[in-house]
Structures are given as structure tokens and as C-alpha cells.
Design a protein around this motif. Structure first.
Motif, PDB file in Angstrom:
ATOM      1  N   ASP A 130      -5.270  -1.786  -5.899  1.00 22.64           N
ATOM      2  CA  ASP A 130      -6.551  -1.536  -6.568  1.00 22.64           C
ATOM      3  C   ASP A 130      -7.370  -2.817  -6.691  1.00 22.64           C
ATOM      4  O   ASP A 130      -8.595  -2.799  -6.565  1.00 22.64           O
ATOM      5  CB  ASP A 130      -6.319  -0.938  -7.954  1.00 22.64           C
ATOM      6  CG  ASP A 130      -5.799   0.491  -7.886  1.00 22.64           C
ATOM      7  OD1 ASP A 130      -5.911   1.116  -6.812  1.00 22.64           O
ATOM      8  OD2 ASP A 130      -5.265   0.975  -8.905  1.00 22.64           O
ATOM      9  N   ARG A 154       0.802  -1.223   0.000  1.00 27.05           N
ATOM     10  CA  ARG A 154       0.000   0.000   0.000  1.00 27.05           C
ATOM     11  C   ARG A 154       0.837   1.277   0.000  1.00 27.05           C
ATOM     12  O   ARG A 154       0.427   2.298  -0.564  1.00 27.05           O
ATOM     13  CB  ARG A 154      -0.958   0.000   1.190  1.00 27.05           C
ATOM     14  CG  ARG A 154      -1.914   1.176   1.189  1.00 27.05           C
ATOM     15  CD  ARG A 154      -3.202   0.894   1.922  1.00 27.05           C
ATOM     16  NE  ARG A 154      -2.990   0.286   3.226  1.00 27.05           N
ATOM     17  CZ  ARG A 154      -3.993  -0.126   4.011  1.00 27.05           C
ATOM     18  NH1 ARG A 154      -5.252   0.019   3.600  1.00 27.05           N
ATOM     19  NH2 ARG A 154      -3.742  -0.676   5.187  1.00 27.05           N
ATOM     20  N   ARG A 164       0.543  -0.620  -7.117  1.00 28.88           N
ATOM     21  CA  ARG A 164      -0.748   0.062  -7.182  1.00 28.88           C
ATOM     22  C   ARG A 164      -1.824  -0.853  -7.758  1.00 28.88           C
ATOM     23  O   ARG A 164      -2.993  -0.802  -7.349  1.00 28.88           O
ATOM     24  CB  ARG A 164      -0.660   1.333  -8.032  1.00 28.88           C
ATOM     25  CG  ARG A 164       0.372   2.359  -7.603  1.00 28.88           C
ATOM     26  CD  ARG A 164       0.435   2.592  -6.119  1.00 28.88           C
ATOM     27  NE  ARG A 164      -0.869   2.908  -5.522  1.00 28.88           N
ATOM     28  CZ  ARG A 164      -1.132   2.815  -4.243  1.00 28.88           C
ATOM     29  NH1 ARG A 164      -0.205   2.379  -3.400  1.00 28.88           N
ATOM     30  NH2 ARG A 164      -2.319   3.143  -3.793  1.00 28.88           N
ATOM     31  N   ARG A 174      -9.344  -3.611  -3.477  1.00 31.70           N
ATOM     32  CA  ARG A 174     -10.088  -2.512  -2.856  1.00 31.70           C
ATOM     33  C   ARG A 174     -11.436  -2.945  -2.264  1.00 31.70           C
ATOM     34  O   ARG A 174     -11.999  -2.245  -1.415  1.00 31.70           O
ATOM     35  CB  ARG A 174     -10.312  -1.386  -3.863  1.00 31.70           C
ATOM     36  CG  ARG A 174     -11.102  -1.756  -5.096  1.00 31.70           C
ATOM     37  CD  ARG A 174     -11.220  -0.564  -6.037  1.00 31.70           C
ATOM     38  NE  ARG A 174     -11.899  -0.901  -7.277  1.00 31.70           N
ATOM     39  CZ  ARG A 174     -11.313  -1.391  -8.354  1.00 31.70           C
ATOM     40  NH1 ARG A 174      -9.998  -1.604  -8.338  1.00 31.70           N
ATOM     41  NH2 ARG A 174     -11.996  -1.680  -9.447  1.00 31.70           N
ATOM     42  N   GLU A 183       4.873   3.275  -4.540  1.00 29.11           N
ATOM     43  CA  GLU A 183       4.424   4.025  -5.700  1.00 29.11           C
ATOM     44  C   GLU A 183       4.604   3.240  -6.997  1.00 29.11           C
ATOM     45  O   GLU A 183       4.251   3.724  -8.071  1.00 29.11           O
ATOM     46  CB  GLU A 183       5.202   5.346  -5.804  1.00 29.11           C
ATOM     47  CG  GLU A 183       4.980   6.289  -4.624  1.00 29.11           C
ATOM     48  CD  GLU A 183       5.774   7.568  -4.758  1.00 29.11           C
ATOM     49  OE1 GLU A 183       6.533   7.683  -5.745  1.00 29.11           O
ATOM     50  OE2 GLU A 183       5.648   8.446  -3.899  1.00 29.11           O
TER      51      GLU A 183
END
Length: 323
Positions: free
Chosen positions: A76, A64, A72, A79, A67
């Protein structure tokens, strides 16, 4: 130099020094990172094989704070799950990340990363074109997350344009061979170095006998950007990578890479033309003035005309058209 760098800024190309402009004019090899550079930078999970129901949520917890585009994508993809907090997060550039999640140690990364931690990783060939993120929970293999990132829409055109400029393109990536070769085939790159760690990227760049540029966008690329004759960072680059680069593409993406080399070549050509023209002018006019064949006023005007001519020649770069 000033006119060339100013025109570059108008086109979204920031040359950080005159040396960077000069280096760009003589580049023979362009080395590209894969993820986020040759690819669209919008990876997504295309498959999950889990031996532990906690696998995806724990992997997202560990990733989390990262970058990296792959990280990512994992976050995602999770989520809709309850993602716990992670602590003692330690990232190993080019390999993976480890963290403590719900009191257990979680590893997310390459097969080699897990194997170095003593975790047995089974072979998985179900996703030949994808990046595989293996996960271990509390020292046991928990599964694999397959992430795919399509090629950038401008990558093929950029590689073709570089080839027309007699600049060879090379891919250097930490990803596995199958995923790297798939992207290379899509964009037209023939020479690929896969499974490479950040320090090994720098060694490959440094070992290249020709003048080489490195194009990248992440922390993993910083050593290679610094080792190259010219480092080119994308507009979305991390601060560490930007500090290692001599050129930054402010508009993001690699579409401006051919412009870097073409504009630099045009600027150096103009400098050489001005130098030759001014030298010839002085060789002809100084003896005439010394012989008294010109009045001091005319000689002064002629010298000023030489400077104006050089200036006007340089200012032509302000209207240099990118191809």
C-alpha cells in the motif's frame, strides 16, 4: 454439549468438537500472537531509510503476493510507484521473503533473515515501537522500512477480562523486542516472547506446564495452534491456521476470546450439575421402585421426568448471557 455449541454459534464462536468445548473450560494460560491479533491489523509505513532508490518498489514487488498485514502495508505504501513483477518468490514464515525482481535477488525481512544470507545489516533504533523490514538488493543492504500497527481497540479489555477469570496472558511474536514490548505495555501483558520463529512458538506453547490456549490468525501461528491444548483462530484466519484450531471466532477480532472460556465453563458446570442430579435421582428412586413401593407406571413417569429435567437444565444455556 449441543446447547453450549449452539449458543456459541449464536455468539460468533464456533466450537469444532465437544473436545474443544471441554478443553476451553480448563484453560489457565492464553498465548497471543501480536500482528493482526493484539494489534488492529491495519499497519502503515511510518518511515523509510533507503540506500537504493529502487528499495521500496522492489520490496513491494516481493511482498505483493503475501497476505501478511506487514506485507500489505508495504504494498500500500508503494502504490504510487511503478511496482515491477516478481518471480521465484519464496517466503520463510516468521523471517521474510526473497524474490527475483528485474533480474536481481531481493530480500525483505528481519535483520537475522538478511544476515543469514550474508548481508551486513546496520543497527537502527530510530523507530523503537515499529516493526522493521530490512531490504537487500543483489546482495547489498538497500535500506529499512518501518511499519507500525496500533493495538486493537478491544485488546486491553480482553486482557483485563481474562485476568479477572484467572487466565494469564502471554504474547508470542516473531517481531523484535522493542515493538513487542511497546504493544504489550499498551494492552497490559507482562510476559513477552519476541523474535520467535513459528516452530519456536510451538515449542514455547508445548513447554507451558499449565493448560494453554493459543490465539492467532496466520500461517505463522499454525504450528502453535496445533501444539496448544486449545487453538483459537480469528475469523480472518488463513485456511492452514483454521485447520489447526479447535475454535474459530467468526466475527473477527479477539473480543470473543473471554466468551470462549466463560461459555465453556458454564457448559461444563451444567454437565456436572446434570450428572450429579441424575445420579442422586436414580440412587433414590431405583431402590424404591425395586422394593415395589412404586407402580410400574409411576416409575416409568419418574424416569421420564428425570430425563426432562436434565434436558431443561441443558437448554438454559441457550439463553446464557455473555458478560
Amino acid at each position: 454439549v449441543a446447547a453450549g455449541t449452539a449458543r456459541g454459534a449464536q455468539l460468533g464462536v464456533l466450537f469444532r468438537s465437544a473436545g474443544a468445548l471441554e478443553a476451553a473450560s480448563s484453560i489457565e494460560v492464553a498465548c497471543f500472537d501480536k500482528t493482526g491479533t493484539l494489534t488492529a491489523g491495519k499497519p502503515a509505513i511510518i518511515g523509510v531509510h533507503a540506500a537504493d532508490d529502487r528499495m521500496l518498489a522492489y520490496a513491494a514487488a516481493a511482498e505483493r503476493s503475501s497476505e501478511h498485514p506487514i506485507a500489505r502495508a508495504i504494498v500500500d505504501g508503494a502504490r504510487e510507484l511503478v511496482i515491477p513483477e516478481a518471480r521465484e518468490v519464496v517466503a520463510t514464515p516468521g523471517s521474510g521473503v526473497q524474490a527475483i525482481v528485474d533480474g536481481v535477488r531481493v530480500l525483505v525481512g528481519t535483520a537475522e533473515f538478511l544476515q543469514l544470507a550474508g548481508v551486513d545489516v546496520p543497527a537502527d533504533d530510530k523507530f523503537p515501537g515499529a516493526t522493521l523490514c530490512h531490504v537487500a538488493i543483489d546482495g547489498r543492504y538497500a535500506g529499512v522500512i518501518a511499519v507500525a500497527d496500533p493495538p486493537s481497540g478491544e485488546a486491553r479489555a480482553v486482557i483485563d477480562r481474562l485476568r479477572a477469570m484467572n487466565i494469564d496472558a502471554i504474547m508470542i511474536t516473531g517481531d523484535r523486542e522493542a515493538a513487542a514490548q511497546w504493544i504489550a505495555g499498551q494492552v497490559g501483558i507482562e510476559r513477552v516472547h519476541a523474535g520467535v520463529r513459528p516452530n519456536e512458538k510451538a515449542a514455547i506453547v508445548a513447554a507451558e506446564p499449565r493448560r494453554v490456549a493459543m490465539i492467532g490468525d496466520g500461517v505463522n501461528d499454525a504450528p502453535a495452534l496445533a501444539s496448544a491444548d486449545l487453538g483459537i483462530a480469528l475469523g480472518t484466519v488463513t485456511e492452514i491456521a483454521a485447520a489447526s484450531a479447535g475454535v474459530t471466532l467468526m466475527r473477527g477480532g479477539i473480543g470473543g476470546v473471554p466468551t470462549v472460556f466463560a461459555l465453556a465453563r458454564a457448559a461444563l458446570s451444567t454437565i456436572r450439575r446434570n450428572l450429579v442430579g441424575a445420579s442422586i435421582y436414580n440412587v433414590v428412586c431405583i431402590p424404591i421402585a425395586a422394593a415395589g413401593l412404586l407402580s410400574p407406571i409411576l416409575a416409568s413417569a419418574a424416569m421420564s421426568l428425570s430425563s426432562v429435567t436434565v434436558l431443561l437444565s441443558s437448554l438454559r444455556l441457550r439463553n446464557w448471557p455473555p458478560e
